[in-house]
Design an enzyme around this catalytic site. Structure first.
Site, PDB file in Angstrom:
ATOM      1  N   ASP A 124       0.910  -1.267  -0.123  1.00 46.32           N
ATOM      2  CA  ASP A 124       0.062   0.101   0.079  1.00 46.32           C
ATOM      3  C   ASP A 124       0.799   1.247   0.016  1.00 46.32           C
ATOM      4  OD1 ASP A 124      -1.940  -2.082   0.552  1.00 46.32           O
ATOM      5  OD2 ASP A 124      -1.717  -1.658   2.673  1.00 46.32           O
ATOM      6  N   GLU A 153     -11.448  -0.738  -3.411  1.00 53.22           N
ATOM      7  CA  GLU A 153     -10.647  -0.392  -2.380  1.00 53.22           C
ATOM      8  C   GLU A 153      -9.276   0.693  -2.962  1.00 53.22           C
ATOM      9  OE1 GLU A 153      -9.555  -3.604   0.082  1.00 53.22           O
ATOM     10  OE2 GLU A 153      -7.695  -3.895  -1.285  1.00 53.22           O
TER      11      GLU A 153
END
Length: 329
Positions: A17, A197
């Site tokens: 991420d 997401e």
């Protein structure tokens, strides 16, 4: 703009991420999920490649129990109204561990010029329309308004998470309506889990472009694309158009699997950069979330004649990966 430049791949090992923020002070700031999911780190350098060897500073650690005590995921660093904010998701521990994947979104604030210094203050949970699973917040400014985009579970909609947008009152408070702008609907968004997401925003050619990630976090993970005209109301779901195919996905030939959860930045020479994570192997033992080898990667990308971004394919590894634990945890 040197769009042909090949950055070391991976850029930073075992950092999922990934998020890189280029600030007006001349520094690139980097943060990401760490394999232990127990803290938030920041590092900075004057070049993208300099981030590889830059010292990481721990700016916040999870609590020992209760809220904010487990699975600290996907921090992002943003500058709003002269202060730094870190948005992240955290779960909570219980006697039965039932809260380990029941995430909520939180904000930290720091008024210092350098976010690696000064005091980070917890501003609390970001309140949305539901008290439900929520994560992967990002923020961007457009025409004087700060927007907050995140993934959340609507209890009335089947699946794991959809994408929402809201205007911001300040760096930790939403105001006005929250609008769902995407939910998993295509097969490539629903493999393993029905997921939208990890949104990221870049503006180009009169449009606001938003990438996001879908499916489980194994080799099925991939990126999709939304866009809106810069003149349109971004809080109106009808303003957003969604592509029917993934725009960045596993490439077997280059040995790159599950690319996604990206952000955008600009290189030292002005080139547009895609920052993302991916693994260099397909088979994973156990839960993919506990496999530590999603490495942070960077590649330049271009824009097609029709205005769409062209991310190409994830490039093969060019840097030696030291001591990768391919078995995971």
């Amino acid at each position: 703009m040197d769009v042909s430049r090949i950055y070391p791949n991976p850029l930073i090992e075992q950092r999922a991420d990934p998020f890189i923020y280029k600030h007006e002070d001349g520094y690139y700031y980097f943060t990401a999920s760490v394999p232990e999911y127990d803290r938030i780190e920041l590092r900075r350098a004057t070049t993208i490649e300099g981030l590889r060897e830059a010292q990481a500073t721990v700016v916040w650690r999870k609590r020992e129990k209760g809220q904010l005590s487990a699975n600290i995921w996907a921090p992002e660093l943003h500058r709003i109204d002269g202060k730094w904010y870190i948005y992240f998701a955290a779960a909570h521990t219980t006697e039965t561990d039932e809260g380990l994947f029941d995430h909520r979104m939180y904000a930290l604030e720091n008024p210092s010029d350098n976010p690696l210094e000064g005091q980070w203050t917890e501003k609390g949970q970001i309140q949305t329309a539901w008290e439900s699973f929520a994560l992967d917040a990002t923020s961007f400014e457009h025409r004087g308004t700060h927007y907050y985009v995140w993934a959340q579970k609507d209890p009335k909609i089947p699946g794991n998470s959809n994408l929402y947008i809201s205007a911001m009152e300040n760096g930790w408070t939403l105001k006005g309506p929250q609008t769902m702008i995407s939910k998993p609907e295509y097969d490539w968004e629903k493999i393993g889990f029905s997921v939208n997401e990890g949104a990221a925003v870049v503006k180009h050619g009169g449009k606001v472009w938003m990438t996001f990630s879908g499916s489980a976090t194994d080799h099925h993970y991939c990126m999709g694309l939304l866009f809106a005209d810069e003149e349109d109301d971004l809080l109106d779901a009808a303003s957003w158009t969604k592509g029917s195919e993934p725009v960045f996905q596993t490439n077997e030939e280059n040995g790159q699997y599950g690319p996604g959860h990206n952000c955008f930045t600009v290189g030292e020479n002005g080139e547009d950069l895609l920052v993302y994570h991916a693994r260099s192997y397909k088979e994973i033992q156990g839960d993919p979330l506990y496999d530590p080898n999603r490495h942070a990667r960077v590649k330049a990308f271009t824009w097609r004649e029709d205005g769409l971004p062209d991310f190409g394919v994830p490039g093969r590894d060019t840097a030696v990966v030291e001591g990768a634990d391919i078995a995971g945890k």
